[in-house]
Every structure is written in C-alpha cells, then in structure tokens.
Write a protein that holds these residues in place. Sequence first.
Motif, PDB file in Angstrom:
ATOM      1  N   ASP A  80     -83.792  26.816 -50.769  1.00  0.00           N
ATOM      2  CA  ASP A  80     -84.303  25.948 -49.714  1.00  0.00           C
ATOM      3  C   ASP A  80     -85.763  25.593 -49.988  1.00  0.00           C
ATOM      4  N   GLU A  82     -89.562  24.569 -48.926  1.00  0.00           N
ATOM      5  CA  GLU A  82     -90.431  24.893 -47.798  1.00  0.00           C
ATOM      6  C   GLU A  82     -90.425  23.736 -46.806  1.00  0.00           C
ATOM      7  N   GLY A  83     -90.044  24.052 -45.555  1.00  0.00           N
ATOM      8  CA  GLY A  83     -90.071  23.040 -44.505  1.00  0.00           C
ATOM      9  C   GLY A  83     -88.990  21.983 -44.626  1.00  0.00           C
ATOM     10  N   PRO A 111     -83.754  28.363 -42.411  1.00  0.00           N
ATOM     11  CA  PRO A 111     -84.785  29.387 -42.259  1.00  0.00           C
ATOM     12  C   PRO A 111     -86.145  28.865 -41.787  1.00  0.00           C
ATOM     13  N   HIS A 112     -86.383  27.566 -41.851  1.00  0.00           N
ATOM     14  CA  HIS A 112     -87.684  27.031 -41.453  1.00  0.00           C
ATOM     15  C   HIS A 112     -87.670  26.404 -40.060  1.00  0.00           C
ATOM     16  N   PRO A 114     -87.763  26.452 -36.070  1.00  0.00           N
ATOM     17  CA  PRO A 114     -88.457  27.414 -35.208  1.00  0.00           C
ATOM     18  C   PRO A 114     -87.554  28.268 -34.310  1.00  0.00           C
ATOM     19  N   GLU A 116     -83.573  30.207 -34.097  1.00  0.00           N
ATOM     20  CA  GLU A 116     -82.373  30.567 -34.857  1.00  0.00           C
ATOM     21  C   GLU A 116     -81.165  30.301 -33.976  1.00  0.00           C
TER      22      GLU A 116
END
Length: 196
Positions: A80, A82-83, A111-112, A114, A116
């Motif tokens: 993945d 970043e962002g 994962p990025h 905010p 889950e």
Amino acid sequence: MSNIVDPLVERIAARVRTERERRRWTLAQLADASGVSQAMISRIERGESNPTAVVLGKLSAAFQLSVASLLALAEGPQDDFEGAAGVRRGTDTAEWRDPATGYRRRQITGPHFPAEIAEIRLPAGARVPYPAAAFAFVRQVVWVLDGRLTFHDGDAVHELGAGDTIELGEPAERVFTNTTDTECRYAVILTRDTTP
C-alpha cells in the motif's frame, strides 16, 4: 483442510511477532500479559497455528490494541502506498476465519483511513467473548446489517436486529452471540481514543 488463506496466517504471525518485539517482550512476558501459553504464541508466530478470535482478543488486549486494529494491520495490503486512496475490490480483500467458531472478518478500510471498518459474519450458534482490555483506547460502534445479534456489554444484554447500532462506552468484557439458526452480518466501526 485449511480454513484461511495461508498468506493471511503468515501476516498475522508477523504482526504478533512484530508487536511483541517492538515492546521487547519475551514469549514468557507476552504469555503472562495475555494469559495465552508460550507454546501457543510460538506456534502463532511461526505461522503454524491460526489463532481463534478469543486468543486474538487476549493478545490484542496485552498489546493495548483492539482486535480490529491487530487484524487490520495484518490484513492491510503489503504494498500500500502512503496515504493511498481509491477502489478496493471485494475479491482483493483477505477474509479471516476463526477456526473455532467459523466467525469471518473482512477489513473494509485501508490502513491509512482514519477509522477502521470491518464486516463480520457470525454463524448461527456462534459465541465470541473478548476481555475488557481489548476495548481500551478505542471508540467503537457495532451496526447489525443482517440477522440478529445478542450482545453482552458487561452485565447488560442487548438484542440487536438489522439496522440497529450500539456505540460502546467504557471498556468491559463483551460477548458477540448469534442465538439464531441463520448467519448474522454486522459492521464494526472503530477509531483510536487517547484514553482507555
């Protein structure tokens, strides 16, 4: 016969080992903190055992992570950016299955993001308990999508049907139970909090 995609078992193994090593804990220290035997933790870390939801609850509590956070870290795409944002196909998302109950969990958000968000499928007759410590440092909502869920929140018991939600308060021992003869499908929405 395996009930889980092997790469996901390996990712869970790596995540548990990484969390333990990050804290500089020995297997004995994690066993003491979690109540899970050293032998079981060792088998999990070597990818030889698919942990049950109850065992993951105990390990995540010892790490002061939610079960959702522990699994999301393991389920997240390994490459993945970043962002990164965009489309995630359902067919590309790993599904974890509890070997003891048949409970299935699929991470919805990356994962990025905010918050889950996970989709859970709880088979008829299944019961999954978690210790209070598994809910420390998180804010969580459970939203029933299909079926019925009997939710034990400490001493309180809530009967939830399709469309019902429950926002969880202070950490307490919690049990997700399906007392019906059909599957229950629900979503868990979780954010990290700064205090338990």
